[in-house]
Scaffold this active site. Structure first.
Site, PDB file in Angstrom:
ATOM      1  N   ASP A 159      51.145  20.918  53.925  1.00  0.00           N
ATOM      2  CA  ASP A 159      52.131  20.256  54.789  1.00  0.00           C
ATOM      3  C   ASP A 159      52.452  21.110  56.015  1.00  0.00           C
ATOM      4  O   ASP A 159      53.059  20.623  56.968  1.00  0.00           O
ATOM      5  CB  ASP A 159      53.434  20.018  54.015  1.00  0.00           C
ATOM      6  CG  ASP A 159      53.612  18.568  53.612  1.00  0.00           C
ATOM      7  OD1 ASP A 159      53.138  17.689  54.351  1.00  0.00           O
ATOM      8  OD2 ASP A 159      54.221  18.330  52.547  1.00  0.00           O
ATOM      9  N   GLN A 185      57.128  16.307  48.344  1.00  0.00           N
ATOM     10  CA  GLN A 185      57.598  15.234  49.223  1.00  0.00           C
ATOM     11  C   GLN A 185      59.057  15.471  49.615  1.00  0.00           C
ATOM     12  O   GLN A 185      59.900  15.776  48.772  1.00  0.00           O
ATOM     13  CB  GLN A 185      57.432  13.877  48.515  1.00  0.00           C
ATOM     14  CG  GLN A 185      57.772  12.664  49.359  1.00  0.00           C
ATOM     15  CD  GLN A 185      56.839  12.450  50.548  1.00  0.00           C
ATOM     16  OE1 GLN A 185      55.710  12.919  50.562  1.00  0.00           O
ATOM     17  NE2 GLN A 185      57.312  11.755  51.554  1.00  0.00           N
ATOM     18  N   LYS A 228      49.464   8.457  49.616  1.00  0.00           N
ATOM     19  CA  LYS A 228      48.746   9.726  49.762  1.00  0.00           C
ATOM     20  C   LYS A 228      47.779   9.918  48.602  1.00  0.00           C
ATOM     21  O   LYS A 228      46.635  10.331  48.788  1.00  0.00           O
ATOM     22  CB  LYS A 228      49.743  10.900  49.820  1.00  0.00           C
ATOM     23  CG  LYS A 228      50.558  10.937  51.106  1.00  0.00           C
ATOM     24  CD  LYS A 228      51.666  11.982  51.063  1.00  0.00           C
ATOM     25  CE  LYS A 228      52.550  11.889  52.300  1.00  0.00           C
ATOM     26  NZ  LYS A 228      53.647  12.868  52.317  1.00  0.00           N
TER      27      LYS A 228
HETATM   28  N1  GUN Z   1      58.546  13.176  54.228  1.00  0.00           N
HETATM   29  C1  GUN Z   1      58.312  12.514  55.371  1.00  0.00           C
HETATM   30  N2  GUN Z   1      57.177  12.956  55.943  1.00  0.00           N
HETATM   31  C2  GUN Z   1      56.683  13.920  55.138  1.00  0.00           C
HETATM   32  C3  GUN Z   1      55.531  14.757  55.195  1.00  0.00           C
HETATM   33  O1  GUN Z   1      54.704  14.711  56.117  1.00  0.00           O
HETATM   34  N3  GUN Z   1      55.386  15.621  54.156  1.00  0.00           N
HETATM   35  C4  GUN Z   1      56.276  15.690  53.138  1.00  0.00           C
HETATM   36  N4  GUN Z   1      56.047  16.577  52.182  1.00  0.00           N
HETATM   37  N5  GUN Z   1      57.360  14.945  53.067  1.00  0.00           N
HETATM   38  C5  GUN Z   1      57.548  14.066  54.056  1.00  0.00           C
END
Ligand code: GUN
Length: 286
Positions: free
Chosen positions: A120, A97, A53
């Site tokens: 998110d 995350q 990311k």
């Molecule tokens: N863990 C797995 N997928 C995601 C996501 O799209 N966002 C976040 N913050 N954590 C994740």
């Protein structure tokens, strides 16, 4: 062999448009969009996702601020960091995350993020906006990425039977709301569903988000269906999805590969949400 829904190529296209747009803003002297990324603990998969990311942000001109916290971080400490980032004018997006270590109260953390910075889309306010079909909310990144992939390949969920396998908070549940928004007839299967195949066999669009490798076999899929695979599992050194690709690709009209399908589209969804947060907060355009 069915049509391959290529998330890599589409992501490249969208990301170059994002980069172009950001360049237009920064060349006028505006600051760059900024995303704060928080990772607690040392889960190897999360470390890979987070660094992907951050790299993707850097490539399109989004500034990313990285917060790597030890696994013994307390809920209170994390809440304090979020409060600080909420108050920081130049931070447009905050991403925590998931999963968080079990001793941290995830609900409390997600509730603490300013909904306007919630790229998110996990805050109940943004989930509520998804229910209410409000365009100014944030749609969680994987559902958003899938929506863009379907649109790009002219696959309209309207009036179709969409079956989602997996009712998780990150993908299945918000995706079911988004597919309802797109006027599909939506079924959501989960671990208590009596006979999953009774549902999957009816799907015009079948989306699996369980993390169970090769769960979806050819006999569970209708001839000519669109199959979207959200799963990412490791089999030795190989990455496999929820769908038995070799079997199902002969039966489906279209299918996403793993890797190179939904994965890159999720990251693209994050970049789009971060740009949106920047525009709403900083440029006051929606
Ligand atoms: N863990 C797995 N997928 C995601 C996501 O799209 N966002 C976040 N913050 N954590 C994740």
């Amino acid at each position: 062999m069915s049509l391959l829904l290529d998330g890599r190529v589409l992501s490249e296209n969208i990301r170059s448009q994002i980069a172009q747009e950001i360049k237009e803003y920064t060349s006028k002297g505006y600051r760059a969009p900024t995303l704060a990324v928080i990772l607690v603990g040392d889960d190897p998969a999360s470390q890979v996702y987070v660094s992907n990311k951050e790299k993707a942000c850097q490539k399109v001109g989004i500034r990313s601020l990285s917060y790597r916290l030890p696994s013994n971080t307390t809920t209170q400490e994390l809440l304090e960091l979020i409060a600080q980032l909420n108050a920081e004018e130049e931070v447009d997006g905050i991403l925590v995350q998931l999963p968080l270590p079990p001793h941290i109260n995830q609900q409390e953390i997600l509730l603490a993020i300013n909904p306007k910075k919630d790229v998110d889309g996990f805050h109940p306010e943004n989930m509520g906006r998804l229910v209410a079909r409000m365009e100014d909310g944030f749609i969680p990144c994987t559902p958003l990425g899938i929506d863009l992939l379907l649109k790009h390949y002219d696959i309209d969920p309207k009036g179709k039977d969409v079956v989602i396998v997996g009712a998780g908070f990150i993908v299945g549940r918000p995706l079911s709301l988004l597919m309802l928004w797109r006027d599909a007839t939506v079924s959501v299967c989960h671990i208590y569903t009596k006979d999953i195949k009774e549902y999957t066999k009816r799907a015009d669009i079948l989306i699996s988000a369980t993390g169970v490798p090769r769960l979806i076999k050819a006999h569970m899929v209708k001839e000519g269906a669109v199959v979207i695979d959200v799963g990412i599992s490791k089999e030795g050194t190989k990455i496999v999805g929820d769908v038995d690709f070799e079997e199902v690709k002969e039966k489906a009209y279209a299918i996403t590969p793993v890797p190179g399908g939904v994965g890159p589209m999720t990251v693209t969804g994050l970049l789009l949400n971060t740009l949106k947060a920047y525009k709403l907060r900083f440029l006051y355009v929606g």
